[in-house]
Write an enzyme that holds these catalytic residues in place. Structure first.
Site, PDB file in Angstrom:
ATOM      1  N   ARG A  30      21.624  24.711  -6.915  1.00 42.37           N
ATOM      2  CA  ARG A  30      20.758  25.858  -7.134  1.00 42.37           C
ATOM      3  C   ARG A  30      19.755  25.650  -8.256  1.00 42.37           C
ATOM      4  O   ARG A  30      19.116  26.618  -8.684  1.00 42.37           O
ATOM      5  CB  ARG A  30      21.554  27.160  -7.266  1.00 42.37           C
ATOM      6  CG  ARG A  30      22.436  27.273  -8.419  1.00 42.37           C
ATOM      7  CD  ARG A  30      23.594  28.217  -8.137  1.00 42.37           C
ATOM      8  NE  ARG A  30      23.257  29.592  -7.933  1.00 42.37           N
ATOM      9  CZ  ARG A  30      24.092  30.457  -7.337  1.00 42.37           C
ATOM     10  NH1 ARG A  30      25.261  30.065  -6.883  1.00 42.37           N
ATOM     11  NH2 ARG A  30      23.772  31.692  -7.212  1.00 42.37           N
ATOM     12  N   ARG A  77      28.609  45.923  -1.928  1.00 41.51           N
ATOM     13  CA  ARG A  77      29.617  44.860  -1.732  1.00 41.51           C
ATOM     14  C   ARG A  77      30.912  45.206  -2.484  1.00 41.51           C
ATOM     15  O   ARG A  77      30.883  45.640  -3.631  1.00 41.51           O
ATOM     16  CB  ARG A  77      29.092  43.520  -2.241  1.00 41.51           C
ATOM     17  CG  ARG A  77      30.183  42.446  -2.198  1.00 41.51           C
ATOM     18  CD  ARG A  77      29.670  41.046  -2.307  1.00 41.51           C
ATOM     19  NE  ARG A  77      28.923  40.789  -3.515  1.00 41.51           N
ATOM     20  CZ  ARG A  77      28.285  39.647  -3.753  1.00 41.51           C
ATOM     21  NH1 ARG A  77      28.300  38.687  -2.852  1.00 41.51           N
ATOM     22  NH2 ARG A  77      27.630  39.469  -4.872  1.00 41.51           N
ATOM     23  N   ARG A  87      32.194  43.239  -7.960  1.00 42.64           N
ATOM     24  CA  ARG A  87      32.045  42.055  -8.822  1.00 42.64           C
ATOM     25  C   ARG A  87      31.321  42.432 -10.110  1.00 42.64           C
ATOM     26  O   ARG A  87      30.410  43.251 -10.095  1.00 42.64           O
ATOM     27  CB  ARG A  87      31.255  40.963  -8.079  1.00 42.64           C
ATOM     28  CG  ARG A  87      32.156  39.930  -7.448  1.00 42.64           C
ATOM     29  CD  ARG A  87      31.454  38.977  -6.551  1.00 42.64           C
ATOM     30  NE  ARG A  87      30.281  38.325  -7.098  1.00 42.64           N
ATOM     31  CZ  ARG A  87      29.588  37.371  -6.456  1.00 42.64           C
ATOM     32  NH1 ARG A  87      29.982  36.970  -5.266  1.00 42.64           N
ATOM     33  NH2 ARG A  87      28.527  36.817  -6.993  1.00 42.64           N
TER      34      ARG A  87
HETATM   35  P1  AP5 Z   1      27.720  32.937  -6.192  1.00 38.97           P
HETATM   36  O1  AP5 Z   1      29.053  33.493  -5.937  1.00 38.97           O
HETATM   37  O2  AP5 Z   1      27.261  31.733  -5.457  1.00 38.97           O
HETATM   38  O3  AP5 Z   1      26.674  34.136  -6.077  1.00 38.97           O
HETATM   39  P2  AP5 Z   1      25.303  34.272  -5.324  1.00 38.97           P
HETATM   40  O4  AP5 Z   1      24.562  33.064  -4.902  1.00 38.97           O
HETATM   41  O5  AP5 Z   1      24.589  35.180  -6.225  1.00 38.97           O
HETATM   42  O6  AP5 Z   1      25.706  34.819  -3.947  1.00 38.97           O
HETATM   43  P3  AP5 Z   1      26.632  35.997  -3.669  1.00 38.97           P
HETATM   44  O7  AP5 Z   1      28.068  35.538  -3.633  1.00 38.97           O
HETATM   45  O8  AP5 Z   1      26.314  37.137  -4.595  1.00 38.97           O
HETATM   46  O9  AP5 Z   1      26.140  36.468  -2.240  1.00 38.97           O
HETATM   47  P4  AP5 Z   1      26.222  35.806  -0.802  1.00 38.97           P
HETATM   48  O10 AP5 Z   1      24.883  35.298  -0.411  1.00 38.97           O
HETATM   49  O11 AP5 Z   1      27.384  34.876  -0.666  1.00 38.97           O
HETATM   50  O12 AP5 Z   1      26.460  37.136   0.042  1.00 38.97           O
HETATM   51  P5  AP5 Z   1      27.798  37.729   0.688  1.00 38.97           P
HETATM   52  O13 AP5 Z   1      28.191  36.949   1.888  1.00 38.97           O
HETATM   53  O14 AP5 Z   1      28.836  38.015  -0.355  1.00 38.97           O
HETATM   54  O15 AP5 Z   1      27.562  32.574  -7.743  1.00 38.97           O
HETATM   55  C1  AP5 Z   1      27.956  33.488  -8.757  1.00 38.97           C
HETATM   56  C2  AP5 Z   1      27.570  32.932 -10.113  1.00 38.97           C
HETATM   57  O16 AP5 Z   1      28.241  31.668 -10.352  1.00 38.97           O
HETATM   58  C3  AP5 Z   1      26.093  32.599 -10.317  1.00 38.97           C
HETATM   59  O17 AP5 Z   1      25.327  33.725 -10.683  1.00 38.97           O
HETATM   60  C4  AP5 Z   1      26.180  31.548 -11.457  1.00 38.97           C
HETATM   61  O18 AP5 Z   1      26.410  32.166 -12.696  1.00 38.97           O
HETATM   62  C5  AP5 Z   1      27.426  30.763 -11.089  1.00 38.97           C
HETATM   63  N1  AP5 Z   1      27.116  29.589 -10.255  1.00 38.97           N
HETATM   64  C6  AP5 Z   1      27.535  29.380  -8.971  1.00 38.97           C
HETATM   65  N2  AP5 Z   1      27.045  28.229  -8.504  1.00 38.97           N
HETATM   66  C7  AP5 Z   1      26.299  27.693  -9.483  1.00 38.97           C
HETATM   67  C8  AP5 Z   1      25.503  26.521  -9.600  1.00 38.97           C
HETATM   68  N3  AP5 Z   1      25.376  25.657  -8.566  1.00 38.97           N
HETATM   69  N4  AP5 Z   1      24.841  26.286 -10.752  1.00 38.97           N
HETATM   70  C9  AP5 Z   1      24.928  27.118 -11.789  1.00 38.97           C
HETATM   71  N5  AP5 Z   1      25.668  28.263 -11.756  1.00 38.97           N
HETATM   72  C10 AP5 Z   1      26.339  28.543 -10.618  1.00 38.97           C
HETATM   73  O19 AP5 Z   1      27.198  39.135   1.238  1.00 38.97           O
HETATM   74  C11 AP5 Z   1      26.746  40.127   0.335  1.00 38.97           C
HETATM   75  C12 AP5 Z   1      27.114  41.509   0.924  1.00 38.97           C
HETATM   76  O20 AP5 Z   1      26.381  41.740   2.130  1.00 38.97           O
HETATM   77  C13 AP5 Z   1      28.591  41.663   1.315  1.00 38.97           C
HETATM   78  O21 AP5 Z   1      28.993  42.974   1.007  1.00 38.97           O
HETATM   79  C14 AP5 Z   1      28.605  41.403   2.830  1.00 38.97           C
HETATM   80  O22 AP5 Z   1      29.649  42.122   3.472  1.00 38.97           O
HETATM   81  C15 AP5 Z   1      27.232  41.915   3.251  1.00 38.97           C
HETATM   82  N6  AP5 Z   1      26.622  41.108   4.314  1.00 38.97           N
HETATM   83  C16 AP5 Z   1      26.629  39.756   4.419  1.00 38.97           C
HETATM   84  N7  AP5 Z   1      25.911  39.356   5.480  1.00 38.97           N
HETATM   85  C17 AP5 Z   1      25.405  40.491   6.038  1.00 38.97           C
HETATM   86  C18 AP5 Z   1      24.549  40.725   7.160  1.00 38.97           C
HETATM   87  N8  AP5 Z   1      24.073  39.703   7.905  1.00 38.97           N
HETATM   88  N9  AP5 Z   1      24.220  42.007   7.442  1.00 38.97           N
HETATM   89  C19 AP5 Z   1      24.693  43.023   6.687  1.00 38.97           C
HETATM   90  N10 AP5 Z   1      25.517  42.865   5.624  1.00 38.97           N
HETATM   91  C20 AP5 Z   1      25.867  41.614   5.300  1.00 38.97           C
END
Ligand code: AP5
Length: 220
Positions: free
Chosen positions: A88, A127, A160
């Site tokens: 990222r 979420r 979260r």
């Molecule tokens: P991480 O957990 O990777 O967070 P993110 O990228 O911000 O992604 P999310 O988990 O918030 O969302 P997602 O895209 O997976 O969506 P989800 O499926 O849950 O990272 C967290 C933290 O860790 C970062 O901020 C950083 O601090 C650290 N970190 C991690 N990797 C790192 C790296 N490489 N380098 C540096 N730091 C790092 O879906 C979201 C919601 O929407 C859910 O409620 C779901 O039910 C709903 N939903 C999902 N898909 C749909 C759809 N198609 N239609 C309707 N609703 C939907």
């Protein structure tokens, strides 16, 4: 199949990756889940990551690169993987490409889920997660059978710590600054495939699986 899933926070990477990995029989490696588990288990990694994650900031590149290198050495990742949340930053993408090259391998597809910022903010507010298993729900789009309770193990669902509205806006701004260059990086390599993250989850998954199947047929 070596896959990456990219997209803004809340674009649905974890939701799509879980379903795709079940279909393909490859491990779903989420750096966010690894870090949250380390925080929960109060490991040294978790201690270093906690405040950064709570504030919506990234952990240092060297730290997360080390975590991914170690995870990819595990036996289940030897025949393919789906990385979610990594790389990222541009530095992570460049280092990772080098690492794979040294192993004589590469990425097959970088799958990009596109969403507007406004839709992301609205979605993340709804979420809810099982803090133990990481299973993800949504108050409107994917609610549990009983309000606030995980269908699988009866645990209470939580919000979260980084899903506070102020933190979501900060995570989005970090995403635009640090992770959009990663999207361009994979686009220039000809590996990027874009999908509409606002479609229903099953549609997102079907389209991604169709791309993977078509490209597997071509390479046979
Ligand atoms: P991480 O957990 O990777 O967070 P993110 O990228 O911000 O992604 P999310 O988990 O918030 O969302 P997602 O895209 O997976 O969506 P989800 O499926 O849950 O990272 C967290 C933290 O860790 C970062 O901020 C950083 O601090 C650290 N970190 C991690 N990797 C790192 C790296 N490489 N380098 C540096 N730091 C790092 O879906 C979201 C919601 O929407 C859910 O409620 C779901 O039910 C709903 N939903 C999902 N898909 C749909 C759809 N198609 N239609 C309707 N609703 C939907």
């Amino acid at each position: 199949m070596n896959l990456l899933i990219l997209g803004a926070p809340g674009a649905g990477k974890g939701t799509a990756a879980t379903a795709i990995c079940q279909q393909l029989g490859i491990p779903h490696i989420s750096t966010g889940d690894i870090l949250r588990s380390a925080i929960k288990n109060q490991t040294e990694l978790g201690r270093q990551a906690k405040a950064l994650i709570d504030d919506g900031n990234f952990v240092p590149d060297e730290l997360i690169i080390g975590v991914v290198r170690a995870r990819l050495k595990e036996p289940d990742a030897q025949h393919g993987f789906m990385l979610d949340g990594f790389p990222r930053t541009l530095f992570q993408a460049q280092q990772f490409t080098q690492d794979l090259k040294q192993e004589g391998t590469s990425i097959d597809h970088a799958l990009m889920l596109e969403m507007t910022d406004a839709a992301i903010v609205e979605r993340l507010a709804g979420r809810r997660v099982n803090a133990t298993t990481g299973k993800v729900y949504h108050l409107q789009n994917n609610p549990p059978k009983v309000d606030g309770i995980c269908d699988d193990d009866g645990s209470s669902l939580i919000q979260r710590s980084d899903d506070e509205p102020k933190t979501i806006l900060h995570r989005l701004s970090v995403y635009h600054q640090e992770t959009e260059p990663v999207v361009e990086f994979y686009e220039k390599l000809g590996l990027l495939a874009r999908f509409d993250g606002s479609s229903k989850p099953e549609i997102v998954v079907t389209k991604i699986l169709a791309l993977i199947e078509a490209s597997s047929r071509q390479s046979v």
